[in-house]
Each structure stands twice: as structure tokens, then as C-alpha cells.
Design a protein around this motif. Structure first.
Motif, short mmCIF file in Angstrom:
data_model
loop_
_atom_site.label_atom_id
_atom_site.label_comp_id
_atom_site.label_asym_id
_atom_site.label_seq_id
_atom_site.Cartn_x
_atom_site.Cartn_y
_atom_site.Cartn_z
N ILE A 265 0.84 -1.21 0.00
CA ILE A 265 0.00 0.00 0.00
C ILE A 265 0.87 1.25 0.00
O ILE A 265 0.61 2.22 -0.71
CB ILE A 265 -0.94 -0.01 1.22
N ALA A 266 1.93 1.21 0.78
CA ALA A 266 2.82 2.37 0.86
C ALA A 266 3.57 2.61 -0.45
O ALA A 266 3.81 3.76 -0.82
CB ALA A 266 3.82 2.17 2.00
N ALA A 267 3.94 1.53 -1.13
CA ALA A 267 4.78 1.66 -2.31
C ALA A 267 3.99 1.80 -3.61
O ALA A 267 4.46 2.43 -4.56
CB ALA A 267 5.72 0.46 -2.42
N ALA A 268 2.79 1.21 -3.67
CA ALA A 268 2.06 1.16 -4.94
C ALA A 268 0.66 1.74 -4.85
O ALA A 268 -0.21 1.38 -5.64
CB ALA A 268 1.99 -0.30 -5.42
N TYR A 269 0.44 2.65 -3.91
CA TYR A 269 -0.92 3.20 -3.75
C TYR A 269 -1.38 3.94 -5.00
O TYR A 269 -2.59 4.01 -5.30
CB TYR A 269 -0.98 4.13 -2.53
N ASN A 270 -0.45 4.52 -5.77
CA ASN A 270 -0.82 5.24 -6.98
C ASN A 270 -1.46 4.34 -8.03
O ASN A 270 -2.22 4.81 -8.87
CB ASN A 270 0.41 5.92 -7.59
N ALA A 276 -5.57 6.01 -4.70
CA ALA A 276 -5.04 7.18 -5.40
C ALA A 276 -6.03 8.34 -5.39
O ALA A 276 -5.64 9.51 -5.44
CB ALA A 276 -4.68 6.81 -6.83
N ALA A 277 -7.33 8.02 -5.33
CA ALA A 277 -8.37 9.06 -5.36
C ALA A 277 -8.59 9.73 -4.01
O ALA A 277 -9.20 10.80 -3.94
CB ALA A 277 -9.68 8.46 -5.86
N LEU A 278 -8.07 9.13 -2.95
CA LEU A 278 -8.27 9.70 -1.61
C LEU A 278 -7.39 10.94 -1.43
O LEU A 278 -6.27 10.99 -1.92
CB LEU A 278 -7.93 8.67 -0.54
N SER A 282 1.29 11.40 0.04
CA SER A 282 2.14 10.23 -0.12
C SER A 282 2.92 9.92 1.16
O SER A 282 3.23 8.77 1.45
CB SER A 282 3.13 10.44 -1.28
N ASP A 283 3.22 10.95 1.93
CA ASP A 283 3.96 10.76 3.18
C ASP A 283 3.18 9.87 4.15
O ASP A 283 3.77 9.07 4.88
CB ASP A 283 4.26 12.10 3.85
N TYR A 285 1.03 7.46 3.32
CA TYR A 285 1.11 6.08 2.86
C TYR A 285 2.46 5.46 3.19
O TYR A 285 2.54 4.26 3.50
CB TYR A 285 0.86 6.02 1.35
N LYS A 286 3.51 6.26 3.15
CA LYS A 286 4.83 5.74 3.50
C LYS A 286 4.91 5.34 4.97
O LYS A 286 5.72 4.49 5.34
CB LYS A 286 5.90 6.79 3.18
N MET A 287 4.07 5.96 5.79
CA MET A 287 4.07 5.63 7.22
C MET A 287 3.22 4.42 7.55
O MET A 287 3.30 3.89 8.66
CB MET A 287 3.57 6.84 8.03
N VAL A 288 2.38 3.98 6.61
CA VAL A 288 1.40 2.92 6.88
C VAL A 288 2.03 1.66 7.48
O VAL A 288 1.54 1.14 8.49
CB VAL A 288 0.61 2.58 5.60
N PRO A 289 3.12 1.11 6.90
CA PRO A 289 3.68 -0.12 7.49
C PRO A 289 4.11 0.04 8.94
O PRO A 289 3.95 -0.87 9.76
CB PRO A 289 4.88 -0.43 6.59
#
Length: 319
Positions: A265-270, A276-278, A282-283, A285-289
């Protein structure tokens, strides 16, 4: 469906190194030594493997080259882990401090080594990814499963599965596994029946080094085309996977898949239309894990049942 296949494949790319490294952590802690130097071990393994690939990629390529690099990374991890083994087992030093020192040393050494051996003085070691298998014969044609696991894949996925199966057998079905577990639970009782606790603990740490070094290379290959003296904190994430998996191989595998999905999710959310619509940066999503790691550990730590003697130096003459 293309998005679904993408998510599954990316999850496997992230989950396989997590499984391998977390199993390495399990081996050493089952023997009674805690190894928080897994991140440093991954860096050292990644450094040696990628450097080898960079050196010979003009004359070799493909899966054969990757397998040789995996062997080199595993050996490097084993040698590096001996530093922790000697300090923790022979010198009876604090295992957390020893592991922290190795984690500090590894990226510094990797940067120095890369800048020294390269003419342009940069710390990134480049490599060409010639290792992706577009389609595995026969298996890649299986409906649904073939496209998920046997197309656009790497031989490292198979390596990870084999290591998981071998770990289950070794830990639960062999004399070595029984002795290793006994050294992590009650080393004095193990010693009383003739088990060499020092040798067993050395074996556990070296196995963790082998798997940690291998996991470092396997993490880098599908996710980048250069090595920059970092594995993005994956060694620490592997420790969380090990704890969440309660030091049991199958549970560790499921935990790795969960965290691999969070990493995807963090790497390929786009590439995922819904995400991607939310209106989220991006920061985040990078924190998600890492947010998921904190939440999971907060709710599962109370039920954790680590080996009773883990991180406790063993003194043969003491009690």
C-alpha cells in the motif's frame, strides 16, 4: 483484475524477505540470543550480493547470477553474525548494545566501501535487473494462481517458500530443533543432559546471519536497481513480524504477508484507483507499514511468549 494481480505480486516481493529475515530472528532467539542486528546483517548481505552482481553483470545474467549472489550474501551474513555471537556468548556482553553497535557499523561500512571501490566516489552501487521471470512454464498457465505467483516473479519467491518449509521441519521434527529450543527455554537443564549450549547458541546466531544476509539481497532485487547502504528499516520490521508471529514459523509467515501488504500500500498506492483518489498525501502512505507495526505490537505484546531465557547470558558454572 490487473490491480489485484499487481497487489498480490508486490505483496510477495515485500513479504518473502520479511519471512526469511524473521525466521532468522526466530532461530537465534529460540536458542536464547536476541539479534536486533538483523537490519545491519541485511545491509551487509545486500552490499556483498549487489557488489558481486555489479562486478560480473557484463559477463553473467539471469537467475544463475542471482543464485550465486544469494550464496555470497548468505555467507556474508553468517560471518557478520559471528561478531554478535562472540560478544554475546563468549564475552557475555549485553546483546542489545552489541546488536545496536552492529546496526550502526553496517551502513557506515557500506557507504565507505562503495565510495572507495567506485571511481566516481558515489555510495550507490548500480545493477541491472535481469532476474525477473516473465512466465514460469506450465505453472504460469494455471488459471488465477499462475498469474498471481508464476508470472512476473523471481526465483527468490521459491527460495522463501523452501526456507519456510525447511524451518518448520528443522524446528519441530529434528533433534537439532529440539535442542535449540531447549537452550532458549532452560539452558541449564539442556546442559545437564549433555547439550553444548554454547555451540547451539552459536548455531542459532549463524543461521540468523545466513537468513538475514540472504534477506537483504532478496529485499533489494525486486524493489530497486541500486543499493544505497539501506534496507529501509526492514530488519526492524522483521523483528516485529517475529514477535507478532510468536516465534512460530507458520504464524510468522502469515504476519509477513500482512506487513507485506501494508508495505505494498505504501509503495504502490498510486496504482490502486481507490487509494489514489483519496485526499491523502504520499507521506502518510509511506508511514502505513510502521503505523500498522505499532498498532499490532500494542495489541499483541501482552500475549507474547518469548523463549524464557532469551537475551540472558549463559554461565555454565552459574544458576
Amino acid at each position: 483484475m490487473n490491480v489485484f494481480y499487481l497487489v498480490v505480486q508486490q505483496t510477495m516481493f515485500f513479504a518473502i524477505p520479511l519471512v526469511i529475515v524473521a525466521l532468522g530472528g526466530m532461530f537465534t532467539e529460540r536458542g536464547g540470543v536476541t539479534n536486533i542486528a538483523l537490519d545491519g546483517t541485511m545491509i551487509m548481505g545486500g552490499l556483498s550480493g549487489i557488489f558481486f552482481i555489479n562486478t560480473v553483470q557484463d559477463t553473467m545474467s539471469g537467475t544463475g547470477l542471482l543464485l550465486i549472489a544469494c550464496l555470497i550474501s548468505a555467507v556474508t551474513g553468517a560471518v557478520f553474525s559471528l561478531l554478535l555471537a562472540y560478544s554475546a556468548i563468549n564475552m557475555k556482553a549485553d546483546q542489545i548494545i552489541g546488536g545496536t553497535a552492529l546496526n550502526i557499523f553496517a551502513p557506515a561500512f557500506a557507504i565507505y566501501f562503495a565510495r572507495t571501490i567506485q571511481e566516481n566516489g558515489v555510495q550507490q552501487i548500480q545493477f541491472r535487473n535481469t532476474f525477473r521471470i516473465d512466465h514460469v512454464p506450465v505453472l504460469g498457465d494455471i488459471p488465477l494462481i499462475g498469474r498471481m505467483f508464476f508470472q512476473n516473479t523471481y526465483v527468490t519467491t521459491l527460495i522463501g517458500v523452501l526456507i519456510l518449509v525447511a524451518t518448520v521441519i528443522i524446528i519441530y521434527k529434528t533433534r537439532f530443533g529440539l535442542r535449540l529450543r531447549s537452550c532458549g527455554e532452560n539452558p541449564h537443564a539442556a546442559d545437564s543432559v549433555g547439550i553444548n549450549v554454547y555451540k547451539m547458541r552459536y548455531a542459532g546466531v549463524v543461521i540468523s546471519g545466513i537468513l538475514g544476509g540472504l534477506g537483504g539481497l532478496i529485499f533489494i532485487i525486486p524493489t530497486s536497481t541500486n543499493f544505497n547502504a539501506s534496507v529501509a528499516g526492514y530488519g526492524f520490521l522483521a523483528l516485529a513480524v517475529m514477535i507478532f508471529g510468536q516465534w512460530k514459523p507458520i504464524r510468522i509467515a502469515f504476519a509477513a504477508v500482512f506487513f507485506g501488504f501494508m508495505k505494498t500500500i505504501a509503495a504502490a498506492y498510486n496504482a490502486i484507483p481507490f487509494l489514489a483518489a483519496l485526499p491523502i498525501t504520499s507521506d502518510f502512505y509511506k508511514m502505513v507499514p510502521f503505523i500498522a507495526t505499532l498498532i499490532v505490537l500494542a495489541f499483541s505484546s501482552k500475549k507474547s511468549q518469548a523463549p524464557a531465557a532469551v537475551a540472558q547470558p549463559y554461565d555454565k558454572g552459574g544458576r
